[in-house]
Motif scaffolding. Structure first.
Motif, mmCIF file in Angstrom:
data_model
loop_
_atom_site.group_PDB
_atom_site.id
_atom_site.type_symbol
_atom_site.label_atom_id
_atom_site.label_comp_id
_atom_site.label_asym_id
_atom_site.label_seq_id
_atom_site.Cartn_x
_atom_site.Cartn_y
_atom_site.Cartn_z
ATOM 1 N N ASP A 12 -6.413 13.570 4.826
ATOM 2 C CA ASP A 12 -7.171 12.347 5.113
ATOM 3 C C ASP A 12 -6.531 11.137 4.445
ATOM 4 N N ALA A 13 -6.063 11.312 3.206
ATOM 5 C CA ALA A 13 -5.362 10.222 2.523
ATOM 6 C C ALA A 13 -4.054 9.905 3.234
ATOM 7 N N LYS A 18 -3.511 10.200 6.409
ATOM 8 C CA LYS A 18 -3.845 9.449 7.621
ATOM 9 C C LYS A 18 -4.013 7.964 7.312
ATOM 10 N N GLY A 19 -4.543 7.642 6.132
ATOM 11 C CA GLY A 19 -4.728 6.239 5.769
ATOM 12 C C GLY A 19 -3.414 5.485 5.693
ATOM 13 N N ILE A 20 -2.393 6.050 5.036
ATOM 14 C CA ILE A 20 -1.115 5.350 4.944
ATOM 15 C C ILE A 20 -0.344 5.447 6.264
ATOM 16 N N TRP A 23 -1.667 5.293 9.304
ATOM 17 C CA TRP A 23 -2.172 4.273 10.220
ATOM 18 C C TRP A 23 -1.656 2.895 9.864
ATOM 19 N N MET A 24 -1.475 2.617 8.564
ATOM 20 C CA MET A 24 -0.951 1.316 8.155
ATOM 21 C C MET A 24 0.467 1.123 8.681
ATOM 22 N N THR A 55 0.817 -1.216 0.000
ATOM 23 C CA THR A 55 0.000 0.000 0.000
ATOM 24 C C THR A 55 0.848 1.263 0.000
ATOM 25 N N SER A 80 2.820 2.491 2.195
ATOM 26 C CA SER A 80 2.609 3.239 3.441
ATOM 27 C C SER A 80 3.877 3.392 4.268
#
Length: 380
Positions: free
Chosen positions: A92-93, A95-97, A99-100, A45, A47
């Motif tokens: 926001d995007a 934050k997605g990577i 958190w991973m 991903t 991340s």
């Protein structure tokens, strides 16, 4: 001193609680397995470069306020990955990577905590089996875990300078050390759970064959790390041929020649395939030899069956991942399968090792895996 029986060793005979220690080690193995799979998803991903600082202690807590999120995002916005790949990404995007990668690092910390705290308790309470060298080896495994954390950050650093991707060599080293830590814990747990049987010279070549297969599977997993590191899975998405060729013409186009083995997509993927085909030949031959050995223990037959079945499943996953151009779910399952295949080989080798006698202490270092089994626990 009497020979060990085929029954589990009681705690009083071993000077500790071997079954409890083995259970703890197997739980740690499960955590490391999860850590490896989450690490694979983190890579897939993209991340892994979202957290730009190591902070092994302070980094345990994620951003808790909007200002802290803005600060973390600002640090990411000056990295090559943002500037060259993700320019314009929303917070926001991000934050997605974030958190991973955060889950991956938090799980690494959890593994360390789950290992060192029970180990200190076992030592303080005198619960470790009185097997010479067991305690130093367990503390050595913990030090390897600490080194793994540092190696993970060293890997991430390689993608924070100019090129927005981590070094495939550092990635492969990170994966390889994780597998060695897993193997050391898994082998030790099996040794504590299974007393040695009576020596049988017929098992010696089968045992050595199993060790060789485990070493070859380890090397294949490392080659998979190189495939992942340079994203070679996105090229040559056909099987069994590579875009119509057994050996692709691009295989040795980089100069100097030896850089092809780490930088050339054609060479790296060809090597990974070659190792898989080699195992598809060697494992069934070894399986047949085990099945053809008279009066071989049922557990050895089961180990051989598990290894063959896991190899077929892993090769099927690898082919599916390749021809479908690396979907996230299949790629994660393929990485999980690599660990399970390695575990199946170690299990098969351990079953046979318990039948070859004291002269055959496992030294996987000779085969490239750097694991030494503790001496067997005997009744006094």
């Amino acid at each position: 001193m009497a020979a060990a029986s085929n029954q589990p060793v009681p705690a009083t005979a071993a000077g500790g609680a071997p079954r409890a220690v083995a259970t703890w080690l197997l739980v740690c193995c499960a955590l490391v397995f999860g850590l490896i799979v989450v690490g694979g998803v983190t890579r897939l991903t993209h991340s892994g470069l979202s957290i730009t600082e190591w902070q092994p202690i302070l980094g345990t807590l994620p951003p808790l306020s909007e200002s802290q999120w803005n600060e973390a995002f600002a640090k990411y916005q000056v990295t090559p990955e943002y500037l060259q790949v993700n320019r314009g990404m929303s917070i926001d995007a991000f934050k997605g990577i974030f958190w991973m990668e955060y889950v991956h690092r938090l799980l690494g910390r959890l593994v360390g905590f789950a290992f060192i705290v029970p180990l200190l308790w076992f030592v303080a309470r005198g619960k470790l089996p009185s097997s010479p060298g067991l305690a130093p080896m367990l503390f050595g495994i913990f030090l390897l875990g600490a080194l793994q954390g540092a190696l993970g950050w060293y890997m991430v650093q390689s993608g924070l300078v100019d090129d927005p991707r981590v070094s495939q060599l550092r990635l492969t080293a990170h994966l390889g050390l994780a597998l060695l830590i897993f193997a050391a814990m898994f082998w030790t747990a099996l040794t504590l759970l299974r007393p040695a049987g009576a020596a049988d010279a017929r098992m010696r070549p089968l045992f050595r064959g199993a060790v060789s297969l485990a070493a070859l599977i380890f090397v294949m997993a490392l080659s998979g790390g190189l495939v992942a590191g340079i994203r070679a899975g996105f090229a040559y998405n056909t099987c069994p041929l590579m875009n119509g060729h057994v050996v692709p013409p691009e295989i040795m186009q980089i100069s100097p020649w030896y850089m092809n083995f780490v930088n050339n997509m054609a060479t790296v993927q060809f090597d990974h395939r070659l190792l898989a085909w080699t195992l598809l030949v060697l494992v069934p031959i070894w399986w047949w030899r085990v099945r053809a050995t008279p009066e071989i223990p049922a557990r050895a037959r089961l180990g051989a069956n598990l290894l063959l079945a896991m190899l077929l499943a892993q090769v099927s996953l690898g082919i599916s991942t390749l021809v479908l151009v690396v979907p996230l779910s299949l790629a994660a399952l393929h990485q999980a399968g690599a660990v399970l295949l390695f575990a199946a080989a170690l299990h098969a080798a351990h079953v046979l090792r318990r039948q070859v006698g004291d002269s055959d202490h496992l030294l996987l270092a000779a085969s490239g895996a750097m694991i030494t089994a503790p001496p067997r626990i005997e009744r006094r």
